[in-house]
Design an enzyme around this catalytic site. Structure first.
Site, PDB file in Angstrom:
ATOM      1  N   LYS A   9      13.733 -48.842  27.845  1.00 19.56           N
ATOM      2  CA  LYS A   9      12.855 -47.760  28.283  1.00 19.56           C
ATOM      3  C   LYS A   9      13.580 -46.762  29.201  1.00 19.56           C
ATOM      4  CE  LYS A   9       8.609 -50.545  27.807  1.00 19.56           C
ATOM      5  NZ  LYS A   9       7.352 -50.992  28.481  1.00 19.56           N
ATOM      6  N   TYR A  49       2.056 -46.696  21.018  1.00 22.03           N
ATOM      7  CA  TYR A  49       1.199 -47.455  21.939  1.00 22.03           C
ATOM      8  C   TYR A  49      -0.288 -47.227  21.651  1.00 22.03           C
ATOM      9  CZ  TYR A  49       4.860 -49.321  25.032  1.00 22.03           C
ATOM     10  OH  TYR A  49       5.911 -50.035  25.571  1.00 22.03           O
ATOM     11  N   ARG A 102      13.391 -58.294  32.879  1.00 16.47           N
ATOM     12  CA  ARG A 102      12.502 -57.606  33.813  1.00 16.47           C
ATOM     13  C   ARG A 102      12.706 -58.084  35.249  1.00 16.47           C
ATOM     14  NH1 ARG A 102       7.462 -57.492  29.554  1.00 16.47           N
ATOM     15  NH2 ARG A 102       7.733 -55.358  28.806  1.00 16.47           N
ATOM     16  N   ASN A 112       9.117 -50.957  33.362  1.00 18.47           N
ATOM     17  CA  ASN A 112       9.521 -52.355  33.218  1.00 18.47           C
ATOM     18  C   ASN A 112      10.629 -52.588  32.189  1.00 18.47           C
ATOM     19  OD1 ASN A 112       8.021 -52.072  30.940  1.00 18.47           O
ATOM     20  ND2 ASN A 112       6.527 -53.672  31.400  1.00 18.47           N
ATOM     21  N   HIS A 115      10.673 -53.032  25.994  1.00 18.30           N
ATOM     22  CA  HIS A 115       9.542 -53.413  25.137  1.00 18.30           C
ATOM     23  C   HIS A 115      10.041 -54.413  24.104  1.00 18.30           C
ATOM     24  CE1 HIS A 115       6.378 -53.282  22.085  1.00 18.30           C
ATOM     25  NE2 HIS A 115       7.359 -53.165  21.217  1.00 18.30           N
ATOM     26  N   GLU A 126       6.544 -51.595  13.840  1.00 19.69           N
ATOM     27  CA  GLU A 126       7.344 -50.881  14.839  1.00 19.69           C
ATOM     28  C   GLU A 126       8.749 -50.584  14.305  1.00 19.69           C
ATOM     29  OE1 GLU A 126       4.898 -52.969  18.534  1.00 19.69           O
ATOM     30  OE2 GLU A 126       7.031 -53.431  18.288  1.00 19.69           O
TER      31      GLU A 126
HETATM   32  P1  ATP Z   1       5.531 -53.938  25.914  1.00 23.01           P
HETATM   33  O1  ATP Z   1       4.401 -53.744  24.907  1.00 23.01           O
HETATM   34  O2  ATP Z   1       6.045 -52.630  26.481  1.00 23.01           O
HETATM   35  O3  ATP Z   1       6.592 -54.845  25.394  1.00 23.01           O
HETATM   36  P2  ATP Z   1       4.005 -55.988  27.210  1.00 23.01           P
HETATM   37  O4  ATP Z   1       3.698 -56.451  25.818  1.00 23.01           O
HETATM   38  O5  ATP Z   1       4.627 -56.961  28.156  1.00 23.01           O
HETATM   39  O6  ATP Z   1       4.935 -54.704  27.189  1.00 23.01           O
HETATM   40  P3  ATP Z   1       1.440 -54.677  27.226  1.00 23.01           P
HETATM   41  O7  ATP Z   1       0.215 -55.336  27.723  1.00 23.01           O
HETATM   42  O8  ATP Z   1       1.643 -54.541  25.756  1.00 23.01           O
HETATM   43  O9  ATP Z   1       2.703 -55.409  27.903  1.00 23.01           O
HETATM   44  O10 ATP Z   1       1.506 -53.247  27.915  1.00 23.01           O
HETATM   45  C1  ATP Z   1       2.351 -52.232  27.376  1.00 23.01           C
HETATM   46  C2  ATP Z   1       3.030 -51.503  28.495  1.00 23.01           C
HETATM   47  O11 ATP Z   1       2.062 -50.775  29.237  1.00 23.01           O
HETATM   48  C3  ATP Z   1       3.720 -52.399  29.515  1.00 23.01           C
HETATM   49  O12 ATP Z   1       5.036 -52.759  29.174  1.00 23.01           O
HETATM   50  C4  ATP Z   1       3.733 -51.507  30.733  1.00 23.01           C
HETATM   51  O13 ATP Z   1       4.847 -50.621  30.701  1.00 23.01           O
HETATM   52  C5  ATP Z   1       2.450 -50.724  30.589  1.00 23.01           C
HETATM   53  N1  ATP Z   1       1.406 -51.344  31.398  1.00 23.01           N
HETATM   54  C6  ATP Z   1       0.739 -52.481  31.143  1.00 23.01           C
HETATM   55  N2  ATP Z   1      -0.149 -52.759  32.103  1.00 23.01           N
HETATM   56  C7  ATP Z   1      -0.045 -51.746  32.997  1.00 23.01           C
HETATM   57  C8  ATP Z   1      -0.690 -51.430  34.226  1.00 23.01           C
HETATM   58  N3  ATP Z   1      -1.629 -52.226  34.747  1.00 23.01           N
HETATM   59  N4  ATP Z   1      -0.315 -50.300  34.876  1.00 23.01           N
HETATM   60  C9  ATP Z   1       0.643 -49.492  34.361  1.00 23.01           C
HETATM   61  N5  ATP Z   1       1.294 -49.730  33.202  1.00 23.01           N
HETATM   62  C10 ATP Z   1       0.958 -50.841  32.533  1.00 23.01           C
HETATM   63 MG    MG Z   2       2.984 -55.155  24.281  1.00 20.06          MG
END
Ligand code: ATP
Ligand code: MG
Length: 137
Positions: A9, A49, A102, A112, A115, A126
């Site tokens: 990212k 997303y 992370r 973070n 992805h 994807e």
């Molecule tokens: P990713 O899909 O990016 O691999 P993930 O699967 O661990 O991450 P998801 O629940 O899919 O987490 O959320 C997608 C992304 O949205 C997260 O990686 C983060 O960058 C962002 N995100 C999730 N929760 C929050 C939050 N509470 N506040 C801000 N950003 C968030």
């Molecule tokens: Mg995710």
């Protein structure tokens, strides 16, 4: 053997951490079989997303994903999807295990660093969004 989709990212590309992240990926036994650096458009980030469209952080998430270049990748390995999720660590770096990407590099739950796909179905969707079949070698 399984494929998963990864994004390094903008928080990581900005801090010049692409190689450091890739070192953790390769040390974990995952093979980078496709990789390119791209500037995502807002439309691409919104599509990518789309599942989070109704979440309160959606706007912030899209703004972040277009705030700089990302590195999109296909990773190959036995159980690559679950294994990469383990290597990434928890979404919130405060909860991420020692040695995970992370824990090592992420700045916050938003910024973070990486992805990774969460299922076979999503991995296929994807990967197809960013790579043609003949780019995965
Ligand atoms: P990713 O899909 O990016 O691999 P993930 O699967 O661990 O991450 P998801 O629940 O899919 O987490 O959320 C997608 C992304 O949205 C997260 O990686 C983060 O960058 C962002 N995100 C999730 N929760 C929050 C939050 N509470 N506040 C801000 N950003 C968030
Ligand atoms: Mg995710």
């Amino acid at each position: 053997v399984e494929h998963t989709f990864s994004i390094i990212k903008p928080d990581a590309t900005k801090r010049n951490l692409t190689g450091s992240v890739n070192a953790v990926i390769e040390k974990a036994g995952l093979r980078i079989v496709a990789q390119k650096r791209v500037q995502m458009t807002r439309a691409q980030a919104e599509t990518f997303y789309a599942i989070h469209r109704e979440r309160p952080f959606f706007g912030e998430l899209v703004d972040f994903m277009v705030s700089g270049p990302v590195v999109v990748q296909v990773l190959e390995g036995e159980d690559a999807i679950v294994r990469y999720r383990d290597v990434m660590g928890a979404t919130n770096p405060a909860n991420a295990a020692e040695g995970t990407i992370r824990k090592l590099f992420a700045l916050s739950v938003g910024e973070n660093t990486v992805h990774g796909s969460d299922s076979r179905e999503n991995a296929a969707i994807e990967i197809a969004q960013f790579f043609a079949g003949n780019e995965i070698v």
